[in-house]
Each structure stands twice: as structure tokens, then as C-alpha cells.
Scaffold this motif. Structure first.
Motif, PDB file in Angstrom:
ATOM      1  N   LEU A 158       0.842  -1.194   0.000  1.00 10.28           N
ATOM      2  CA  LEU A 158       0.000   0.000   0.000  1.00 10.28           C
ATOM      3  C   LEU A 158       0.878   1.245   0.000  1.00 10.28           C
ATOM      4  N   GLN A 159       0.669   2.098  -0.977  1.00  9.71           N
ATOM      5  CA  GLN A 159       1.337   3.393  -1.031  1.00  9.71           C
ATOM      6  C   GLN A 159       0.309   4.478  -0.693  1.00  9.71           C
ATOM      7  N   ILE A 160       0.530   5.174   0.431  1.00 13.50           N
ATOM      8  CA  ILE A 160      -0.341   6.292   0.787  1.00 13.50           C
ATOM      9  C   ILE A 160       0.358   7.562   0.320  1.00 13.50           C
ATOM     10  N   GLN A 161      -0.161   8.111  -0.753  1.00 10.78           N
ATOM     11  CA  GLN A 161       0.476   9.242  -1.421  1.00 10.78           C
ATOM     12  C   GLN A 161       0.147  10.563  -0.724  1.00 10.78           C
ATOM     13  N   GLY A 162       0.947  11.579  -1.039  1.00 15.91           N
ATOM     14  CA  GLY A 162       0.604  12.937  -0.643  1.00 15.91           C
ATOM     15  C   GLY A 162      -0.400  13.505  -1.616  1.00 15.91           C
ATOM     16  N   ALA A 163      -0.562  14.814  -1.619  1.00 10.98           N
ATOM     17  CA  ALA A 163      -1.459  15.449  -2.583  1.00 10.98           C
ATOM     18  C   ALA A 163      -0.800  15.447  -3.951  1.00 10.98           C
ATOM     19  N   LEU A 164      -1.454  14.876  -4.925  1.00 12.09           N
ATOM     20  CA  LEU A 164      -0.884  14.794  -6.268  1.00 12.09           C
ATOM     21  C   LEU A 164      -0.994  16.111  -7.022  1.00 12.09           C
ATOM     22  N   THR A 165      -1.601  17.104  -6.395  1.00  7.35           N
ATOM     23  CA  THR A 165      -1.606  18.453  -6.962  1.00  7.35           C
ATOM     24  C   THR A 165      -0.311  19.201  -6.631  1.00  7.35           C
ATOM     25  N   THR A 166       0.536  18.596  -5.799  1.00  4.93           N
ATOM     26  CA  THR A 166       1.805  19.223  -5.424  1.00  4.93           C
ATOM     27  C   THR A 166       2.970  18.522  -6.121  1.00  4.93           C
ATOM     28  N   THR A 167       4.030  19.272  -6.361  1.00  2.00           N
ATOM     29  CA  THR A 167       5.235  18.704  -6.982  1.00  2.00           C
ATOM     30  C   THR A 167       5.784  17.563  -6.136  1.00  2.00           C
ATOM     31  N   ASN A 168       5.883  17.791  -4.830  1.00  6.62           N
ATOM     32  CA  ASN A 168       6.448  16.773  -3.953  1.00  6.62           C
ATOM     33  C   ASN A 168       5.587  15.518  -3.924  1.00  6.62           C
ATOM     34  N   GLN A 192      -3.110   5.176  -3.022  1.00  7.84           N
ATOM     35  CA  GLN A 192      -4.227   5.971  -2.523  1.00  7.84           C
ATOM     36  C   GLN A 192      -3.684   7.298  -1.998  1.00  7.84           C
ATOM     37  N   ALA A 193      -4.196   8.403  -2.508  1.00  7.14           N
ATOM     38  CA  ALA A 193      -3.758   9.720  -2.042  1.00  7.14           C
ATOM     39  C   ALA A 193      -4.510  10.106  -0.770  1.00  7.14           C
ATOM     40  N   ALA A 194      -3.776  10.674   0.188  1.00  2.77           N
ATOM     41  CA  ALA A 194      -4.394  11.166   1.428  1.00  2.77           C
ATOM     42  C   ALA A 194      -4.233  12.678   1.572  1.00  2.77           C
ATOM     43  N   ASN A 195      -3.665  13.322   0.542  1.00  3.16           N
ATOM     44  CA  ASN A 195      -3.651  14.788   0.442  1.00  3.16           C
ATOM     45  C   ASN A 195      -3.002  15.476   1.638  1.00  3.16           C
ATOM     46  N   TRP A 196      -1.941  14.857   2.172  1.00  3.60           N
ATOM     47  CA  TRP A 196      -1.207  15.409   3.318  1.00  3.60           C
ATOM     48  C   TRP A 196      -2.126  15.574   4.538  1.00  3.60           C
ATOM     49  N   ASP A 197      -3.123  14.719   4.662  1.00  2.00           N
ATOM     50  CA  ASP A 197      -4.098  14.810   5.748  1.00  2.00           C
ATOM     51  C   ASP A 197      -4.013  13.551   6.609  1.00  2.00           C
ATOM     52  N   GLY A 198      -3.681  13.716   7.889  1.00  2.00           N
ATOM     53  CA  GLY A 198      -3.488  12.570   8.768  1.00  2.00           C
ATOM     54  C   GLY A 198      -4.719  11.700   8.927  1.00  2.00           C
ATOM     55  N   PRO A 199      -5.881  12.242   9.317  1.00  2.00           N
ATOM     56  CA  PRO A 199      -7.072  11.403   9.447  1.00  2.00           C
ATOM     57  C   PRO A 199      -7.435  10.670   8.154  1.00  2.00           C
ATOM     58  N   MET A 200      -7.217  11.322   7.018  1.00  2.00           N
ATOM     59  CA  MET A 200      -7.495  10.656   5.750  1.00  2.00           C
ATOM     60  C   MET A 200      -6.577   9.457   5.545  1.00  2.00           C
ATOM     61  N   SER A 201      -5.316   9.586   5.972  1.00  2.00           N
ATOM     62  CA  SER A 201      -4.388   8.459   5.819  1.00  2.00           C
ATOM     63  C   SER A 201      -4.822   7.267   6.665  1.00  2.00           C
ATOM     64  N   ALA A 202      -5.375   7.537   7.866  1.00  2.00           N
ATOM     65  CA  ALA A 202      -5.882   6.450   8.704  1.00  2.00           C
ATOM     66  C   ALA A 202      -7.073   5.767   8.042  1.00  2.00           C
ATOM     67  N   ASN A 203      -7.949   6.557   7.425  1.00  2.00           N
ATOM     68  CA  ASN A 203      -9.090   5.977   6.717  1.00  2.00           C
ATOM     69  C   ASN A 203      -8.634   5.119   5.544  1.00  2.00           C
ATOM     70  N   VAL A 204      -7.604   5.592   4.845  1.00  2.00           N
ATOM     71  CA  VAL A 204      -7.084   4.836   3.706  1.00  2.00           C
ATOM     72  C   VAL A 204      -6.573   3.472   4.157  1.00  2.00           C
ATOM     73  N   VAL A 205      -5.738   3.454   5.178  1.00  2.95           N
ATOM     74  CA  VAL A 205      -5.152   2.182   5.591  1.00  2.95           C
ATOM     75  C   VAL A 205      -6.223   1.229   6.114  1.00  2.95           C
ATOM     76  N   SER A 206      -7.220   1.744   6.834  1.00  2.34           N
ATOM     77  CA  SER A 206      -8.286   0.876   7.343  1.00  2.34           C
ATOM     78  C   SER A 206      -9.106   0.282   6.205  1.00  2.34           C
ATOM     79  N   THR A 207      -9.435   1.111   5.220  1.00  2.00           N
ATOM     80  CA  THR A 207     -10.241   0.645   4.091  1.00  2.00           C
ATOM     81  C   THR A 207      -9.485  -0.381   3.252  1.00  2.00           C
ATOM     82  N   VAL A 208      -8.228  -0.079   2.966  1.00  2.00           N
ATOM     83  CA  VAL A 208      -7.448  -0.989   2.113  1.00  2.00           C
ATOM     84  C   VAL A 208      -7.194  -2.318   2.818  1.00  2.00           C
TER      85      VAL A 208
END
Length: 339
Positions: A158-168, A192-208
Motif C-alpha cells: 500500500l502506497q499512501i500518497q501525498g497530494a498529487l496536486t503538489t510537486t512533492n 491511494q492519495a491522502a492529500n497530506w491529511d493525517g485522518p485521511m491516511s488512517a481511513n485509507v489504511v483501514s479501508t485498504v
């Protein structure tokens, strides 16, 4: 002393002076530094501000003001105006949005105030320089570190990405994907992108994890924002186990915050790629001192183990970013070990 501030904005100028740590002029103009931060609620930016303030003082200058845009791109444009109106003759900035920063940079240019951007490259506007790590390389190193922990030849990462609207965000994902495909071609990667958002990253890992029983590793695009919520989600599912446990789930990240370094010591995080945050501050402020002295910058190697490249219309000082594991986690030069 008289300063030709047009020097660093003019196009087609002969770039004849090499980048140095302390500048090339016999006498420094007084640096009046403005610090424009996208947020101050993360250790990354608080450490950056503290290090930049110390560097400005060491060069005989001062910090006029530090602004916090609270991740509001329009507020950051206002912040630039406020800093310049308060007397700043140079600005060091981390950006909320690399495209929306354009009007702020245009205003600074109109007032002959040089700007150095750290950690991202603006999509519009002119700057004296950008100081950042090579995020593609950081992604590649994360792939190498994760692949080295895996014993299985098949399964899913599982790759939890940052915001893909940013260069980094894009670079950290692209670098990881290209290298990991070479190193582990038979292992599937869920992105799965989590947009540099901590709670979103937790949701991503739980769902996946709920839908995929064959997850054998996790890559986090940022540890400062993602590690704690992801670790809590894993712990709630009985999946957060230390290195050495047969059921350990390898995790590799990027950033190198203090929490991540402690997680490496505790055995739950296998490795992280440390951003050179204090060096962003040190060399960013040094570049601004050069700028107000009328020193031009050119591409090529520097005297601080980096390389200046020309990317689009910007000169970018690409600083090295070390892999951190149990072997070097206590290195005092890592920004996550700073006070």
C-alpha cells in the motif's frame, strides 16, 4: 552600500558567481528577513523557522516577522505584502500552493525583494532560488528501503500518497513506483492519495486492509503527517508489531520527524528518508544574503554537498536526503533529533 537589486531578476544575465555557504561579498548588506510559512502546526515548519531565525542572526541580520497562512493560499499572498510593508528586504517561504503563489512572487519582484522557496518549486512567478531535496530520489530510496525488508516475492504494498496536486506529492509517488517496479516486479502496488491529511491516511489504511488480506508492506509519503494516525489504525487491527515479530508489517516513509525516529527506535517503522529541514533554512537564508548583496547564482556543484540545477526558469539547490534506519537513527544532525 549600494545594491543593484535588478541583478537577480533580469533575464539573460551572465551568471558568473558560484554559490557559496557564506556568500562571496567582502561586506554583507543587512538582512531583514521575512518568513512566510504555509502553517506552523507541524514540527517541520517550526524547526524551519527556528533554524532560519538562527541563521539570519549569525549573518548579522534579523527576522522582521513570521507569518502563518494556515494553509490558505490567498492569505499567503496577503502575508507577502504584509512582510514587505513591515520592512522585509528578503523572504524565505514554504508555499501553500505552488501555483497560487504566483501573485505573491510578482508583488515581491515589483518591490525588488528576493524570494527563496523551500521544499517545493513554484509553478508561476520568479524567485532567486529554490532549496529542496530531490523528491524523486527520496521516493526511489523509500522503494529501495521497503523492498529490502520484504521476504515475499508476491503480495501487495500500500502506497499512501501525498497530494498529487503538489510537486512533492507527484515526485515521491513517481520515484517510488519506478524503482519499486524494478526491484519487486511481481508485487502489486495499491496507490491511494491522502492529500497530506493525517485522518485521511488512517481511513485509507483501514479501508485498504479491510479489502486486501495480502498487504505485505506500506509506504507513507510523509511520516510527520501520516505515521501516527496510520500506526493507530494498524494497532486497532492488531497489525502494528515490531521488527522481529513474524507478523511485522514493514513500513517505510519520508520526512524524518521526531515521532518517526522514535518509531524506528521502537521497531515499528523500518526506515524513513530524512528531509534536510535545517539545511533548507541554513542555505535558504544564505542565498537570500547573497541576493541582497547582488550576487548571482549559477548551476553546478556547491560547497555543501549539493548541486544547483536549472529547472524550468528556476535555479534549484538540491540537497541530499539520507535514509534513516536503526543504524543511524541517533545521528544528532538529523532534524528530527533537534531540540
Amino acid at each position: 552600500m549600494a545594491i543593484n537589486r535588478r541583478l537577480f531578476f533580469a533575464s539573460g544575465i551572465a551568471l558568473a558567481t558560484a554559490l557559496s555557504v557564506k556568500g562571496a561579498m567582502a561586506q554583507n548588506a543587512e538582512l531583514k528577513l521575512g518568513l512566510s510559512m504555509p502553517t506552523l502546526n507541524t514540527p517541520f515548519f517550526t524547526v524551519l523557522v527556528n533554524a532560519a531565525s538562527a541563521e539570519a542572526t549569525s549573518l548579522g541580520g534579523s527576522v522582521v516577522q513570521t507569518t502563518n497562512a494556515n494553509r490558505d493560499a490567498s492569505q499567503q499572498v496577503t502575508d507577502f505584502r504584509n512582510l514587505i510593508n513591515a520592512g522585509a528586504n528578503a523572504i524565505l517561504a514554504g508555499v501553500v500552493d505552488h501555483a497560487a503563489i504566483g501573485p505573491a512572487l510578482d508583488y515581491a519582484k515589483s518591490r525588488n525583494v528576493p524570494v527563496v522557496i523551500v521544499d517545493d518549486q513554484p509553478a508561476a512567478g520568479e524567485v532567486y532560488a529554490v532549496v529542496r531535496a530531490d523528491n524523486l530520489t527520496m521516493g526511489e530510496r523509500a522503494a529501495e528501503a521497503l523492498a529490502a525488508t520484504l521476504t515475499a516475492k508476491t503480495g501487495t504494498v500500500l502506497q499512501i500518497q501525498g497530494a498529487l496536486t503538489t510537486t512533492n506529492g507527484r515526485d515521491r509517488s513517481d520515484g517510488f513506483n519506478a524503482k519499486f517496479k524494478d526491484l519487486a516486479p511481481d508485487i502489486k502496488v495499491i496507490e491511494q492519495a491522502a492529500n497530506w491529511d493525517g485522518p485521511m491516511s488512517a481511513n485509507v489504511v483501514s479501508t485498504v486492509l479491510s479489502g486486501n488480506q495480502d498487504i505485505i508492506g506500506i509506504y507513507l509519503a510523509t511520516d510527520t503527517l501520516y505515521y501516527d494516525p496510520v500506526a493507530a489504525a494498524l494497532k486497532s487491527r492488531g497489525r502494528l508489531l515490531p521488527v522481529g515479530d513474524p507478523a511485522h508489517l514493514p513500513i517505510v516513509a519520508i520526512d524524518g520527524g521526531s515521532g518517526a525516529l522514535q518509531a524506528i527506535r521502537d521497531g515499528y517503522l523500518d526506515a524513513t528518508i530524512s528531509q534536510p529541514v535545517t539545511d533548507y533554512a541554513k542555505y535558504g537564508v544564505t542565498l537570500l544574503q547573497n541576493a541582497i548583496n547582488g550576487v548571482a547564482i549559477k548551476a553546478g556543484p556547491t560547497d555543501h554537498n549539493s548541486n544547483v540545477v536549472q529547472a524550468d526558469s528556476h535555479f534549484v539547490d538540491e540537497l541530499p536526503s539520507p535514509i534513516v534506519s536503526k543504524e543511524n537513527v541517533d545521528d544528532p544532525t538529523l532534524w528530527g533529533n533537534g531540540k
